[in-house]
Scaffold this active site. Structure first.
Site, PDB file in Angstrom:
ATOM      1  N   SER A  33      -2.564  -0.837  47.835  1.00  0.00           N
ATOM      2  CA  SER A  33      -3.684  -1.263  47.002  1.00  0.00           C
ATOM      3  C   SER A  33      -3.713  -2.777  47.026  1.00  0.00           C
ATOM      4  CB  SER A  33      -3.437  -0.774  45.565  1.00  0.00           C
ATOM      5  OG  SER A  33      -4.260  -1.438  44.637  1.00  0.00           O
ATOM      6  N   TYR A  46       1.549   0.301  37.875  1.00  0.00           N
ATOM      7  CA  TYR A  46       0.846   0.575  39.125  1.00  0.00           C
ATOM      8  C   TYR A  46       1.123  -0.539  40.138  1.00  0.00           C
ATOM      9  CZ  TYR A  46      -3.146   1.448  42.251  1.00  0.00           C
ATOM     10  OH  TYR A  46      -3.948   1.693  43.342  1.00  0.00           O
TER      11      TYR A  46
END
Length: 155
Positions: A33, A46
C-alpha cells in the site's frame, strides 16, 4: 491486521518459494500500500503491517535471487473497491459532515491526497502493474516497490 496483512503474506510466500526454487525461476508480487512507503494518520497498525510487507519483499528478493526468483511489491493508493467505498472510510475523509458522505463528496476529499486529479485508481490498474512485474518484460526487475498511487506518496 498483522495476521492477515503481514503473516498471511509470509505464509503464502513460504508455501510458494519452494516450488519456485524447484523450477529455477519465477516471480512473486506482494501487494502492499502507499502505507508501506509512508506513514498515514490514524492507521498505525495498517501502516506497520504494510511496511512489514516491504521488508519481507526486500529480504525474499535477496534470498530467492540465487534461484532465479524475483520478488517485488505493488503500492496502491485508494482503489475503487468496497474496502474504501463504505460509510466508515468515507466518513474518515469527511469528518466535517454529520452524515456519511456521498461518493461524490468522498471523491473531492480523496482527490486531495493524490498529485494527479483522481480520487482513486481502478482494480485493473493494480492488476496491470502486478502483471508487468510478473512478466518477462520485467525479467531484470527485483526488490522494487512500485507505487501505483497517482502521485500520493509524493504529497
Amino acid at each position: 491486521m498483522l495476521d492477515i496483512n503481514l503473516t498471511g503474506v509470509w505464509n503464502t510466500c513460504t508455501a510458494t518459494a519452494p516450488r519456485l526454487i524447484k523450477r529455477g525461476a519465477g516471480s512473486m508480487v506482494l501487494t502492499s500500500s502507499i502505507a508501506g512507503l509512508r506513514g498515514l494518520v490514524g492507521v498505525a497498525h495498517y501502516t506497520a503491517a504494510k511496511h512489514g510487507v516491504v521488508g519481507l519483499m526486500r529480504s525474499l528478493a535477496h534470498d530467492l535471487a540465487p534461484h532465479g526468483v524475483r520478488v517485488n511489491s505493488v503500492h496502491p493508493t485508494n482503489v475503487d473497491t468496497p474496502l474504501i467505498q463504505n460509510d466508515v472510510v468515507r466518513s474518515g475523509f469527511r469528518p466535517d459532515l454529520d452524515r456519511p458522505p456521498t461518493r461524490e463528496e468522498f471523491a473531492v476529499a480523496a482527490t486531495q491526497m493524490n498529485l494527479l486529479a483522481v480520487p482513486w485508481v481502478q482494480p485493473v490498474d493494480i492488476a496491470n502493474a502486478s502483471l508487468f512485474l510478473a512478466s518477462d518484460e520485467a525479467r531484470y526487475v527485483t526488490a522494487v516497490s512500485l507505487p501505483v498511487d497517482a502521485g500520493s506518496t509524493q504529497r
